[in-house]
Design an enzyme around this catalytic site. Structure first.
Site, PDB file in Angstrom:
ATOM      1  N   GLY A  35      34.851  44.709  63.006  1.00  0.00           N
ATOM      2  CA  GLY A  35      35.928  43.871  63.225  1.00  0.00           C
ATOM      3  C   GLY A  35      36.742  43.358  61.756  1.00  0.00           C
TER       4      GLY A  35
ATOM      5  CD  GLN B 225      60.125  30.247  47.042  1.00  0.00           C
ATOM      6  OE1 GLN B 225      59.303  29.702  47.883  1.00  0.00           O
ATOM      7  NE2 GLN B 225      61.016  29.698  46.315  1.00  0.00           N
ATOM      8  CB  ILE B 226      63.055  35.736  51.023  1.00  0.00           C
ATOM      9  CG1 ILE B 226      62.328  36.578  49.889  1.00  0.00           C
ATOM     10  CG2 ILE B 226      64.209  36.409  51.596  1.00  0.00           C
ATOM     11  CD1 ILE B 226      61.982  38.159  50.065  1.00  0.00           C
TER      12      ILE B 226
ATOM     13  N   GLY C  92      63.989  30.458  52.392  1.00  0.00           N
ATOM     14  CA  GLY C  92      64.409  29.182  51.876  1.00  0.00           C
ATOM     15  C   GLY C  92      63.820  27.934  53.006  1.00  0.00           C
TER      16      GLY C  92
ATOM     17  CD  GLU D  37      36.285  39.841  62.135  1.00  0.00           C
ATOM     18  OE1 GLU D  37      35.940  40.997  61.893  1.00  0.00           O
ATOM     19  OE2 GLU D  37      36.870  39.331  63.387  1.00  0.00           O
TER      20      GLU D  37
END
Length: 415
Positions: free
Chosen positions: A259, A353-354, A356, A380
């Protein structure tokens, strides 16, 4: 043939060649699954996520594409591909949405591969052969309200009565809980033996006393089904025990190796998706008279995503290769899960963030990537558990002695 002499030892360098190139089959799988994800999963994902709706038809579509049996033997209806192929499929699925990869993690990684590894021939014919074709959906029931990373704290019990076991307890945070036809349930058959007293059972949804339910209000993976399973005096035939009595802990840990591999590889899909979206946006959005991609702090975030994608692939390719060789890969898989899930979370945060304000809106997929990736740092095996595993191997406290906890070597003998 090049030979190198070192002292009295001669090495055949041809036997030590490393290749970082995917095979043609791997490339075909990558392109095929990518197209499937874009054409089948992507349409409507924004709406399903917003409404917290799981699309059950997706399971049969994935089965028809041979994804539910991708790395399982053809003998049981699988596609017979290797374990690296499983990782590639998970990466491409999660590049579009985590909910699809979760199906692979639970149905294939945690349940079907556990049956392949530990099941009797009768169990494989009865359950595994149907699961590879999507005729039965499978889930994995280990976590409880009071037992997560601390597996020994589970309270579900299994009492032997004649030729049956009577199961009582509750499982929670179970993916596909309200969808699955059968669950791999872990319960104490002898609590005095602690982890040596845990056993595993294949519990069908149709058994009297099995009551699944759906959880709502999740931060992420909203397009996936997650729920609880109540077990009230559930009568399970003794032939439905997976492995031997007391082997449940080993089965659970080996299943988690599989998993965690799917989570680690899927996380690379999130990183790549964030990178793709960020590069596209950084080359079109302008501030202060130039593209934001020309600003060094934006470049720094792009660079971290790019390096994380490359590092992440190397980590899960190695773990997949070890699985192919029939080698124990607990340390390598745990490392990939830890590093890749944290990188996916950071990449999604940077991508928001890039973008905005746009990144804060579901007009773009970044906010969904951020919410989805946060869960993988927890489930997991939390990042703390993965760190402990690495430390214990380094300190010599943990050693891999039980080779039964490895998957069948690929290619599969019967194929």
């Amino acid at each position: 043939m090049l030979l190198l002499k070192c002292g009295t030892v001669r090495y055949n360098l041809a036997n030590y060649m490393l290749s970082f190139e995917l095979t043609e089959d791997h490339k075909i799988i990558r392109e095929t699954v990518r197209k499937f994800a874009e054409q089948v999963i992507a349409p409507g994902i924004r709406e399903r996520d917003a409404k917290e709706e799981f699309d059950p038809s997706l399971l049969q579509k994935m089965a028809d594409a041979e994804l539910l049996g991708i790395c399982l033997p053809q003998k049981y209806g699988g596609a017979g591909m290797d374990y690296v192929s499983l990782g590639i499929a998970c990466e491409e699925l999660e590049r579009v949405d985590t909910a699809a990869r979760v199906i692979m993690s639970v149905h294939v990684g945690l349940n079907s591969l556990a049956l392949l590894q530990w099941g009797t021939e009768e169990q494989k014919e009865k359950y595994l052969a149907r699961q590879t074709k999507g005729k039965q959906v499978a889930a994995f029931g280990l976590t409880e309200p009071g037992a997560g990373s601390d597996v020994i704290a589970l309270e579900t019990t299994a009492k032997k009565e004649g030729k049956h076991y009577i199961l009582n307890g509750e499982k929670t945070w179970i993916s596909l809980a309200d969808i699955a036809d059968n669950h791999l349930i872990f319960a104490y058959t002898d609590k005095s033996k602690k982890h040596h007293g845990i056993s595993a059972f294949i519990v069908e949804k149709s058994f009297e006393g099995v009551t699944p339910s759906t959880l709502h209000g999740k931060l992420g993976v909203r397009a996936g089904n997650t729920g609880s399973i109540a077990l009230n005096d559930v009568k399970v035939p003794e032939e439905n025990m997976l492995g031997k009595e007391g082997e449940g802990f080993k089965i659970a840990m080996s299943a988690l190796d599989n998993g965690r591999f799917t989570v680690a590889s899927g996380s690379v899909g999130v990183i790549q998706a964030c990178l793709n979206e960020s590069v596209k946006y950084a080359n079109t959005r302008k501030t202060f008279g130039k593209k934001i991609g020309e600003h060094q702090l934006v470049q720094s975030m792009i660079a971290k995503m790019s390096s994380s994608a490359d590092i992440g692939r190397l980590l899960y390719y190695k773990a997949g290769w070890m699985k192919n060789q029939g080698m124990r890969n607990t340390r390598e898989t745990a490392l990939a899960k830890w590093i890749n899930t944290e990188a996916a979370w950071r990449s999604a945060d940077d991508a928001v963030q890039i973008h905005g304000a746009y990144g804060y809106s579901n007009e773009f997929p970044l906010e969904r990537y951020l919410r989805n990736s946060r869960g993988s740092v927890i489930y997991e095996g939390s990042k703390e558990i993965q760190q402990i595993i690495q430390a214990e191997y380094s300190l010599g406290y943990r050693k891999d002695k039980n080779l039964r906890c490895t998957l069948p070597k690929w290619p599969f003998k019967d194929d």
